[in-house]
Design a protein around this motif. Structure first.
Motif, PDB file in Angstrom:
ATOM      1  N   LEU A 181      -7.125 -23.548  30.236  1.00  0.00           N
ATOM      2  CA  LEU A 181      -8.534 -23.942  30.109  1.00  0.00           C
ATOM      3  C   LEU A 181      -9.045 -23.674  28.701  1.00  0.00           C
ATOM      4  O   LEU A 181      -9.813 -24.465  28.153  1.00  0.00           O
ATOM      5  CB  LEU A 181      -9.393 -23.207  31.129  1.00  0.00           C
ATOM      6  CG  LEU A 181     -10.831 -23.744  31.186  1.00  0.00           C
ATOM      7  CD1 LEU A 181     -10.880 -25.053  31.952  1.00  0.00           C
ATOM      8  CD2 LEU A 181     -11.781 -22.738  31.790  1.00  0.00           C
ATOM      9  N   VAL A 182      -8.622 -22.567  28.106  1.00  0.00           N
ATOM     10  CA  VAL A 182      -9.015 -22.297  26.723  1.00  0.00           C
ATOM     11  C   VAL A 182      -8.540 -23.424  25.816  1.00  0.00           C
ATOM     12  O   VAL A 182      -9.261 -23.858  24.905  1.00  0.00           O
ATOM     13  CB  VAL A 182      -8.464 -20.935  26.247  1.00  0.00           C
ATOM     14  CG1 VAL A 182      -8.651 -20.763  24.747  1.00  0.00           C
ATOM     15  CG2 VAL A 182      -9.151 -19.798  26.993  1.00  0.00           C
ATOM     16  N   LEU A 205     -10.965 -25.524  23.427  1.00  0.00           N
ATOM     17  CA  LEU A 205     -10.790 -25.642  21.976  1.00  0.00           C
ATOM     18  C   LEU A 205     -10.927 -27.087  21.532  1.00  0.00           C
ATOM     19  O   LEU A 205     -11.446 -27.372  20.445  1.00  0.00           O
ATOM     20  CB  LEU A 205      -9.435 -25.083  21.558  1.00  0.00           C
ATOM     21  CG  LEU A 205      -9.270 -23.571  21.658  1.00  0.00           C
ATOM     22  CD1 LEU A 205      -7.830 -23.171  21.346  1.00  0.00           C
ATOM     23  CD2 LEU A 205     -10.237 -22.846  20.731  1.00  0.00           C
ATOM     24  N   ARG A 206     -10.477 -28.000  22.349  1.00  0.00           N
ATOM     25  CA  ARG A 206     -10.583 -29.420  21.998  1.00  0.00           C
ATOM     26  C   ARG A 206     -12.036 -29.885  21.990  1.00  0.00           C
ATOM     27  O   ARG A 206     -12.368 -30.874  21.346  1.00  0.00           O
ATOM     28  CB  ARG A 206      -9.743 -30.256  22.965  1.00  0.00           C
ATOM     29  CG  ARG A 206      -8.247 -29.971  22.840  1.00  0.00           C
ATOM     30  CD  ARG A 206      -7.435 -30.575  23.966  1.00  0.00           C
ATOM     31  NE  ARG A 206      -7.385 -32.016  23.900  1.00  0.00           N
ATOM     32  CZ  ARG A 206      -6.742 -32.781  24.791  1.00  0.00           C
ATOM     33  NH1 ARG A 206      -6.109 -32.190  25.815  1.00  0.00           N
ATOM     34  NH2 ARG A 206      -6.730 -34.083  24.675  1.00  0.00           N
ATOM     35  N   VAL A 225     -12.174 -18.058  13.367  1.00  0.00           N
ATOM     36  CA  VAL A 225     -10.726 -17.834  13.388  1.00  0.00           C
ATOM     37  C   VAL A 225     -10.011 -19.167  13.218  1.00  0.00           C
ATOM     38  O   VAL A 225     -10.582 -20.244  13.398  1.00  0.00           O
ATOM     39  CB  VAL A 225     -10.262 -17.148  14.695  1.00  0.00           C
ATOM     40  CG1 VAL A 225     -10.921 -15.793  14.862  1.00  0.00           C
ATOM     41  CG2 VAL A 225     -10.522 -18.026  15.911  1.00  0.00           C
ATOM     42  N   ASP A 226      -8.743 -19.064  12.844  1.00  0.00           N
ATOM     43  CA  ASP A 226      -7.918 -20.247  12.610  1.00  0.00           C
ATOM     44  C   ASP A 226      -7.445 -20.850  13.927  1.00  0.00           C
ATOM     45  O   ASP A 226      -7.352 -20.164  14.956  1.00  0.00           O
ATOM     46  CB  ASP A 226      -6.677 -19.884  11.792  1.00  0.00           C
ATOM     47  CG  ASP A 226      -6.997 -19.117  10.526  1.00  0.00           C
ATOM     48  OD1 ASP A 226      -8.136 -19.231  10.031  1.00  0.00           O
ATOM     49  OD2 ASP A 226      -6.094 -18.401  10.042  1.00  0.00           O
ATOM     50  N   LEU A 227      -7.087 -22.120  13.855  1.00  0.00           N
ATOM     51  CA  LEU A 227      -6.415 -22.799  14.953  1.00  0.00           C
ATOM     52  C   LEU A 227      -5.256 -23.610  14.403  1.00  0.00           C
ATOM     53  O   LEU A 227      -5.257 -24.013  13.236  1.00  0.00           O
ATOM     54  CB  LEU A 227      -7.366 -23.745  15.688  1.00  0.00           C
ATOM     55  CG  LEU A 227      -8.526 -23.133  16.477  1.00  0.00           C
ATOM     56  CD1 LEU A 227      -9.396 -24.242  17.068  1.00  0.00           C
ATOM     57  CD2 LEU A 227      -8.026 -22.189  17.567  1.00  0.00           C
ATOM     58  N   ALA A 238     -11.389 -22.666  12.052  1.00  0.00           N
ATOM     59  CA  ALA A 238     -11.617 -23.913  12.787  1.00  0.00           C
ATOM     60  C   ALA A 238     -12.559 -23.738  13.966  1.00  0.00           C
ATOM     61  O   ALA A 238     -13.095 -24.730  14.475  1.00  0.00           O
ATOM     62  CB  ALA A 238     -10.286 -24.470  13.276  1.00  0.00           C
ATOM     63  N   VAL A 239     -12.745 -22.515  14.433  1.00  0.00           N
ATOM     64  CA  VAL A 239     -13.592 -22.285  15.607  1.00  0.00           C
ATOM     65  C   VAL A 239     -14.279 -20.937  15.471  1.00  0.00           C
ATOM     66  O   VAL A 239     -13.742 -20.011  14.868  1.00  0.00           O
ATOM     67  CB  VAL A 239     -12.767 -22.350  16.912  1.00  0.00           C
ATOM     68  CG1 VAL A 239     -11.779 -21.191  17.011  1.00  0.00           C
ATOM     69  CG2 VAL A 239     -13.662 -22.375  18.147  1.00  0.00           C
TER      70      VAL A 239
END
Length: 304
Positions: A70-71, A75-76, A126-128, A290-291
């Motif tokens: 689900l995470v 994220l999308r 944080v990065d993705l 990215a998030v």
């Protein structure tokens, strides 16, 4: 910041823990003064559509209540937007939450922490990882571990984690190295025979297996772990050390750090955050900041 937040719920996560976790998490947000609405979906595509609609509609935060699957959907919906992501980790693996230092299987504590961070404007960037239009927070897996996923997904019975335990036994019996071609961000190509290659934005997958133990979520780089050709006996001897991260010292293990990587190998599927991405070759890039996540300052680097 709007006072309305959205709970994005997987009711089947963790064998039903998702459905039970939503209420204590929602109570913590309401106690903190937030208005709460809940989003579910009839399937993954419908859930993602609803989550994106909530983000586009200006929700104050998207709170994923479930596991890493689900995470990954959440994220999308939020990556590249100012909408912060909260995680109420009640799934089986919960590796993204572990990397963030968040409570695991304690929805009230996780909701309380996220509400406090949101009130204090305490979201952290944080990065993705990104492969095409797909984002991931933890690890892109290929090789032995992705073959186990492939086999487990093809098998209907037994249900639950035992299905993947049986798949692992079957894949061990058929263990063989795979010829990889790996291209890093400096353009260097490396060809190698490997049991698996894991690309870590976060440090762990599979519920705490610290395959990329030194990975950090905010350094703009992937940590890449290559497990070279070895026997079944040697792999079984090394396997328990993955939970401590000490496998990185084994002579058959090589590591790299890179902002971009292309992996090519015959007959392999890539998985990220436990979800299938598609067959190799695949190119992944690390996207800095990215998030925004609702997490305490501690725990943004390595899993616990």
């Amino acid at each position: 910041m709007t006072s309305e937040i959205t709970l994005f719920v997987n009711p089947t996560a963790g064998r039903g823990r998702g459905a039970h976790a939503a209420q204590p998490a929602a109570s913590e947000f309401r106690d903190a003064g937030f208005s709460v609405r809940t989003v579910l979906g009839s399937d993954a595509a419908d859930a993602l559509r609803r989550a994106r609609a909530a983000v586009d509609g200006g929700t104050g935060a998207l709170i994923a209540v479930g596991g890493d699957g689900l995470v990954s959907l959440a994220l999308r919906a939020v990556a590249g937007t100012p909408t912060p992501l909260g995680v109420i980790a009640v799934g089986t693996g919960n590796d993204f939450a572990r990397a963030l230092g968040l409570p695991v299987r304690d929805p009230a504590a996780a909701g309380r922490l996220a509400a406090r961070a949101l009130k204090d404007d305490g979201a952290r960037a944080v990065d993705l990882g990104r492969v095409g239009d797909r984002w991931f927070g933890t690890v892109l897996a290929s090789g032995f571990d992705s073959r186990v996923n492939d086999r487990g997904n093809r098998t209907r019975l037994p249900v639950g984690r035992f299905r993947y335990n049986l798949a692992m036994i079957a894949e061990l019996a058929a263990l063989r190295p795979v010829p990889y071609r790996m291209t890093l961000d400096d353009g260097t190509e490396r060809e190698t025979e490997a049991i698996l290659i894991a690309v870590g934005n976060g440090s762990s997958y599979g519920g705490g297996m610290r395959i990329c133990a030194d990975a950090e979520l905010d350094d703009g780089l992937f940590d890449v772990t290559v497990v070279g050709a070895c026997s079944r006996t040697e792999l079984l001897r090394v396997f328990p050390t993955v939970y401590r991260g000490t496998h990185l010292r084994h002579p058959k293990v090589t590591t790299y750090r890179t902002a971009r990587i292309t992996l090519a190998a015959p007959g392999l599927t890539g998985y990220a955050d436990g979800e299938a991405l598609g067959p190799l070759p695949l190119t992944a890039e690390c996207v800095p900041a990215a998030v925004r996540v609702l997490a305490a300052r501690r725990g943004l680097s390595k899993g616990d």
